[in-house]
Design a protein around this motif. Structure first.
Motif, mmCIF file in Angstrom:
data_model
loop_
_atom_site.group_PDB
_atom_site.id
_atom_site.type_symbol
_atom_site.label_atom_id
_atom_site.label_comp_id
_atom_site.label_asym_id
_atom_site.label_seq_id
_atom_site.Cartn_x
_atom_site.Cartn_y
_atom_site.Cartn_z
ATOM 1 N N ALA A 35 0.828 -1.207 0.000
ATOM 2 C CA ALA A 35 0.000 0.000 0.000
ATOM 3 C C ALA A 35 0.862 1.255 0.000
ATOM 4 C CB ALA A 35 -0.936 -0.013 1.199
ATOM 5 N N VAL A 36 1.959 1.244 0.764
ATOM 6 C CA VAL A 36 2.847 2.417 0.827
ATOM 7 C C VAL A 36 3.487 2.674 -0.534
ATOM 8 C CG1 VAL A 36 5.031 3.262 1.766
ATOM 9 C CG2 VAL A 36 3.301 2.305 3.302
ATOM 10 N N VAL A 37 4.011 1.627 -1.175
ATOM 11 C CA VAL A 37 4.622 1.806 -2.496
ATOM 12 C C VAL A 37 3.571 2.249 -3.519
ATOM 13 C CG1 VAL A 37 5.874 0.665 -4.365
ATOM 14 C CG2 VAL A 37 6.462 0.169 -2.001
ATOM 15 N N ALA A 38 2.346 1.742 -3.374
ATOM 16 C CA ALA A 38 1.273 2.171 -4.273
ATOM 17 C C ALA A 38 1.063 3.677 -4.182
ATOM 18 C CB ALA A 38 -0.025 1.434 -3.931
ATOM 19 N N VAL A 39 1.094 4.217 -2.973
ATOM 20 C CA VAL A 39 0.910 5.666 -2.787
ATOM 21 C C VAL A 39 2.077 6.442 -3.384
ATOM 22 C CG1 VAL A 39 0.739 7.511 -1.064
ATOM 23 C CG2 VAL A 39 -0.581 5.407 -0.774
ATOM 24 N N VAL A 40 3.293 5.917 -3.272
ATOM 25 C CA VAL A 40 4.463 6.571 -3.884
ATOM 26 C C VAL A 40 4.298 6.638 -5.402
ATOM 27 C CG1 VAL A 40 6.942 6.389 -4.315
ATOM 28 C CG2 VAL A 40 6.037 5.914 -2.027
ATOM 29 N N PHE A 82 1.485 0.562 -11.998
ATOM 30 C CA PHE A 82 2.178 0.402 -10.722
ATOM 31 C C PHE A 82 1.290 0.735 -9.517
ATOM 32 C CE2 PHE A 82 6.107 1.484 -13.421
ATOM 33 C CZ PHE A 82 6.226 0.168 -13.799
ATOM 34 N N PHE A 83 0.664 1.899 -9.494
ATOM 35 C CA PHE A 83 -0.205 2.257 -8.364
ATOM 36 C C PHE A 83 -1.328 1.239 -8.201
ATOM 37 C CE2 PHE A 83 -4.418 4.432 -7.715
ATOM 38 C CZ PHE A 83 -4.418 4.358 -6.341
ATOM 39 N N ILE A 84 -2.024 0.964 -9.298
ATOM 40 C CA ILE A 84 -3.194 0.093 -9.235
ATOM 41 C C ILE A 84 -2.801 -1.317 -8.789
ATOM 42 C CG2 ILE A 84 -4.927 -1.047 -10.651
ATOM 43 C CD1 ILE A 84 -5.743 1.753 -10.123
ATOM 44 N N ILE A 85 -1.770 -1.885 -9.402
ATOM 45 C CA ILE A 85 -1.451 -3.289 -9.123
ATOM 46 C C ILE A 85 -0.799 -3.457 -7.754
ATOM 47 C CG2 ILE A 85 -0.092 -5.271 -9.891
ATOM 48 C CD1 ILE A 85 -0.748 -4.568 -12.728
ATOM 49 N N PHE A 86 0.049 -2.525 -7.329
ATOM 50 C CA PHE A 86 0.575 -2.611 -5.965
ATOM 51 C C PHE A 86 -0.573 -2.604 -4.955
ATOM 52 C CE2 PHE A 86 5.003 -1.303 -7.217
ATOM 53 C CZ PHE A 86 5.667 -2.301 -6.526
ATOM 54 N N PHE A 87 -1.548 -1.734 -5.180
ATOM 55 C CA PHE A 87 -2.674 -1.673 -4.247
ATOM 56 C C PHE A 87 -3.496 -2.962 -4.321
ATOM 57 C CE2 PHE A 87 -6.369 -0.297 -1.973
ATOM 58 C CZ PHE A 87 -5.940 0.743 -1.163
ATOM 59 N N GLU A 88 -3.634 -3.505 -5.538
ATOM 60 C CA GLU A 88 -4.399 -4.746 -5.680
ATOM 61 C C GLU A 88 -3.697 -5.912 -4.995
ATOM 62 O OE1 GLU A 88 -4.804 -4.691 -9.866
ATOM 63 O OE2 GLU A 88 -6.644 -3.508 -9.812
ATOM 64 N N ALA A 90 -2.116 -5.607 -2.209
ATOM 65 C CA ALA A 90 -2.547 -5.417 -0.820
ATOM 66 C C ALA A 90 -3.962 -5.947 -0.619
ATOM 67 C CB ALA A 90 -2.459 -3.935 -0.443
ATOM 68 N N VAL A 91 -4.832 -5.707 -1.606
ATOM 69 C CA VAL A 91 -6.216 -6.202 -1.526
ATOM 70 C C VAL A 91 -6.234 -7.729 -1.468
ATOM 71 C CG1 VAL A 91 -8.396 -6.415 -2.807
ATOM 72 C CG2 VAL A 91 -7.254 -4.187 -2.627
ATOM 73 N N LEU A 92 -5.385 -8.390 -2.266
ATOM 74 C CA LEU A 92 -5.351 -9.856 -2.266
ATOM 75 C C LEU A 92 -4.899 -10.399 -0.908
ATOM 76 C CD1 LEU A 92 -3.877 -10.764 -5.783
ATOM 77 C CD2 LEU A 92 -6.261 -10.801 -5.044
ATOM 78 N N TYR A 93 -3.889 -9.772 -0.308
ATOM 79 C CA TYR A 93 -3.446 -10.224 1.016
ATOM 80 C C TYR A 93 -4.536 -10.003 2.070
ATOM 81 C CZ TYR A 93 1.362 -10.750 -0.679
ATOM 82 O OH TYR A 93 2.492 -11.154 -1.354
ATOM 83 N N PHE A 94 -5.335 -8.940 1.902
ATOM 84 C CA PHE A 94 -6.406 -8.657 2.864
ATOM 85 C C PHE A 94 -7.606 -9.582 2.646
ATOM 86 C CE2 PHE A 94 -10.270 -6.450 4.218
ATOM 87 C CZ PHE A 94 -9.940 -6.122 5.525
ATOM 88 N N ALA A 95 -8.029 -9.732 1.390
ATOM 89 C CA ALA A 95 -9.228 -10.517 1.091
ATOM 90 C C ALA A 95 -9.002 -12.012 1.244
ATOM 91 C CB ALA A 95 -9.709 -10.220 -0.334
ATOM 92 N N GLY A 96 -7.735 -12.457 1.194
ATOM 93 C CA GLY A 96 -7.434 -13.874 1.355
ATOM 94 C C GLY A 96 -7.168 -14.235 2.809
ATOM 95 N N GLY A 398 -13.483 5.863 -10.771
ATOM 96 C CA GLY A 398 -14.059 4.657 -10.197
ATOM 97 C C GLY A 398 -13.090 3.925 -9.307
ATOM 98 N N THR A 399 -12.079 3.293 -9.921
ATOM 99 C CA THR A 399 -11.175 2.418 -9.169
ATOM 100 C C THR A 399 -10.320 3.172 -8.162
ATOM 101 O OG1 THR A 399 -11.072 0.902 -11.054
ATOM 102 C CG2 THR A 399 -9.346 0.703 -9.391
ATOM 103 N N ALA A 400 -9.603 4.200 -8.610
ATOM 104 C CA ALA A 400 -8.688 4.902 -7.697
ATOM 105 C C ALA A 400 -9.444 5.496 -6.516
ATOM 106 C CB ALA A 400 -7.927 5.991 -8.450
ATOM 107 N N LEU A 401 -10.641 6.037 -6.762
ATOM 108 C CA LEU A 401 -11.417 6.629 -5.672
ATOM 109 C C LEU A 401 -11.900 5.559 -4.696
ATOM 110 C CD1 LEU A 401 -12.440 9.170 -4.430
ATOM 111 C CD2 LEU A 401 -14.386 9.149 -5.987
ATOM 112 N N ALA A 402 -12.254 4.373 -5.210
ATOM 113 C CA ALA A 402 -12.628 3.270 -4.321
ATOM 114 C C ALA A 402 -11.441 2.849 -3.460
ATOM 115 C CB ALA A 402 -13.144 2.085 -5.144
ATOM 116 N N PHE A 403 -10.246 2.817 -4.057
ATOM 117 C CA PHE A 403 -9.044 2.478 -3.300
ATOM 118 C C PHE A 403 -8.776 3.528 -2.220
ATOM 119 C CE2 PHE A 403 -6.849 -0.219 -6.852
ATOM 120 C CZ PHE A 403 -7.872 -1.149 -6.738
ATOM 121 N N MET A 404 -8.991 4.800 -2.557
ATOM 122 C CA MET A 404 -8.820 5.852 -1.554
ATOM 123 C C MET A 404 -9.806 5.660 -0.404
ATOM 124 S SD MET A 404 -8.487 9.206 -3.986
ATOM 125 C CE MET A 404 -7.171 9.395 -5.181
#
Length: 577
Positions: A35-40, A82-88, A90-96, A398-404
């Motif tokens: 998540a941190v690298v995604a924000v960078v 990079f932003f989208i997939i790094f965050f995704e 994080a989503v996989l580690y959370f949802a799994g 859509g996507t970026a705002l949902a991630f925010m």
């Protein structure tokens, strides 16, 4: 489950006092770093976006031609990949592991994957900044970057692919060790959908970027048409990972903010399956004007296949807001058609960000996407600003705002910090959403006047023939520019909030809940009851969701009107006499 495994899990787990979930420490750490690298990466993309906005706004025309294309490449890769997939990740580690109360198998592979992704992203950005990869997001041959650029993308893709298999392994061990009962939760099922699409996408990436790497070394030749065909199996499908992840986050936030109800698990899961089967085929709409593709292939993929993928989005576009309405009605907001909406927790950035994401993605992204996916309309829209106008409301609005929005919940639950600048956080989704909407409207209307995409200078200064656009384009450029500046401001607000919260924020604890401390979303201060059955749910189903039905009708009217206008515009170009 053996006693050894139980002891090992106990040593690696902590219990979340809010949700009651057992959190694997390794999964939690990998969520944090991704998540941190995604924000960078988001910061790099946002800075590049400001330069692009101030350049496409012809009255300002800030960047030189060389720097414009460099910034365009930088923006596309850092925002779309990079932003989208790094965050995704994080989503996989959370949802799994987290949602299933399970351990993360082989965590060392997770760190190895993260290292590959970081090295790949850094390598690509170094090549772009040094001027050795001014090839845009698509990098179509014969444009050629330095070989390190292609190698960086390959390393990044391999790292992401490892994470997708770790997610599958986590599901396997969670089932084997009995950490949950029945079917996996809908949010996890949505993440599984994103995971499968990611595997399909990354395979396409390997099929085209490995040959491109060899081509950059002058070891083989590369057919541009074959490249374009396979690239969009990566380029467009990577954005469909976003869609599945975004919808999963909608369901998650609906439950956490207002106790949203899933109307019908089977229908929602079927919609996710439709994504897996057809959304990659819909990538063909990027090739509708490509002379190398046959008409039958274009019609099949952009009509029948794409419409089945669109059906999935229509299902989620109804069930998520209807579930929110039902959750609100269960909580007592039953007066009239829209009390549930008027008295929703709008001051919660997690809730407002989710709703704005749904509206922008559905009304603006969905309607424009289906329309420009029509072959005849695509011919007049494809190489104009209407295309980036469309994907800025889908991927960004859509996507970026949902991630925010979900970040405002991840900060207390995963990083165990209170959200900094809480007053600014409440406004951030609105600033970002309004800015993106205004910018996209300006781009779409400029595209309607024929303004090309990607071009540094739309006036073609110095060309042997003058190029003039309707005077309305000047006004639309100002609309686009102002909207872009507002959107960048909203993006920077989010970055400041996230960075300060994570690294300098006040700690979040159970005491923060009892004292109702500032910087904690209302869904965490008082987690709504997650009702799935019982008398209240039965009554809510009986009473229905009249407000959502009305909103759905408005959506279809908007779609019909917009679709008709586009066919009317087409008659101006294709006169029948």
């Amino acid at each position: 489950m053996t006693s050894t495994v139980i002891t090992s899990m106990a040593q690696r787990m902590r219990s979340c006092p809010i949700t009651g979930l057992k959190v694997d420490i390794n999964a939690e750490r990998l969520i944090k770093v991704n998540a941190v690298v995604a924000v960078v990466c988001f910061l790099l993309g946002a800075v590049a976006a400001l330069g692009l906005v101030l350049t496409r706004w012809q009255a300002v025309h800030y960047l030189s031609v060389q720097m414009y294309y460099r910034f365009l490449t930088l923006h596309g890769l850092n925002m779309l990949i990079f932003f989208i997939i790094f965050f995704e990740m994080a989503v996989l580690y959370f949802a799994g592991p987290v949602l299933l109360n399970a351990r993360l198998p082989a965590p060392k592979w997770g760190w190895f994957a993260f290292l590959l992704m970081v090295v790949g992203a850094v390598l690509v950005n170094v090549m772009v900044f040094s001027g050795q990869a001014d090839v845009l997001f698509t990098s179509y041959p014969p444009l050629r970057a330095a070989s390190w650029y292609y190698l960086g993308i390959i390393l990044f893709a391999v790292g992401a692919l490892i994470v997708t298999f770790l997610f599958l392994a986590a599901l396997h061990y969670a089932k084997k060790e009995g950490t949950y009962k029945g079917s996996i939760p809908l949010v996890t099922f949505g993440a599984l959908t994103a995971n499968i699409i990611a595997i399909i996408t990354l395979v396409h990436g390997a099929l085209i970027y490995i040959p491109a790497y060899l081509w950059s070394l002058d070891l083989i030749s590369l057919d541009p048409q074959v490249y374009r065909l396979i690239f969009w199996g990566l380029g467009h499908s990577s954005q469909q990972i976003n869609v599945a992840a975004m919808v999963s986050i909608w369901y998650l936030l609906a439950g956490m903010t207002v106790g949203g109800v899933v109307l019908n698990e089977k229908i929602s899961r079927t919609a996710f399956v439709l994504y897996i089967l057809f959304i990659s085929m819909a990538s063909a709409h990027h090739l509708l004007v490509d002379p190398g593709m046959g008409p039958a292939w274009k019609v099949w993929n952009t009509s029948y296949a794409m419409y089945l993928a669109v059906l999935a989005s229509l299902i989620h576009g109804f069930t998520v807001p209807a579930g929110i309405e039902m959750g609100q009605r269960i909580r007592g907001f039953t007066q009239g058609k829209f009390e549930w909406l008027r008295k929703a927790p709008w001051s919660d950035p997690g809730f407002s960000g989710m709703i704005i994401s749904i509206i922008i993605f559905g009304f603006m992204g969905g309607i424009t996407g289906v329309t420009i996916g029509t072959e005849q309309i695509n011919i007049m829209a494809h190489n104009t600003l209407r295309i980036p106008g469309h994907f800025h409301v889908t991927v960004v609005g859509g996507t970026a705002l949902a991630f925010m929005a979900v970040t405002y919940y991840l900060i207390p639950l995963i990083f165990k910090k209170r959200v900094a600048f809480w007053g600014m956080a409440r406004w951030q989704p609105w600033v970002f959403g309004v800015g993106i909407s205004i910018m996209a409207i300006g781009m779409s209307f400029m595209g309607g006047f024929g303004v090309p995409r990607r071009h540094w200078d739309i006036t073609a200064t110095g060309a042997p023939f003058p190029l003039e656009f309707h005077p309305a384009v000047d006004l639309l450029q100002a609309v686009f520019g102002l909207g872009g500046i507002i959107a960048v401001a909203g993006a920077l607000m989010f970055i400041v909030i996230a960075v300060v919260s994570v690294f300098f924020g006040k700690p979040f604890s159970e005491e923060s809940v009892t004292t109702k401390a500032s910087g904690v979303p209302q869904g965490i201060l008082a987690l709504p009851a997650q009702a799935h059955s019982g008398g209240a749910v039965t009554r809510a189903h009986r009473d229905g969701t009249p407000g959502t039905v009305i909103l759905t009708f408005i959506f279809f009217v908007c779609f019909v009107v917009y679709y008709f206008i586009n066919w009317k515009l087409l008659t101006f170009l294709w006169r029948i006499g």
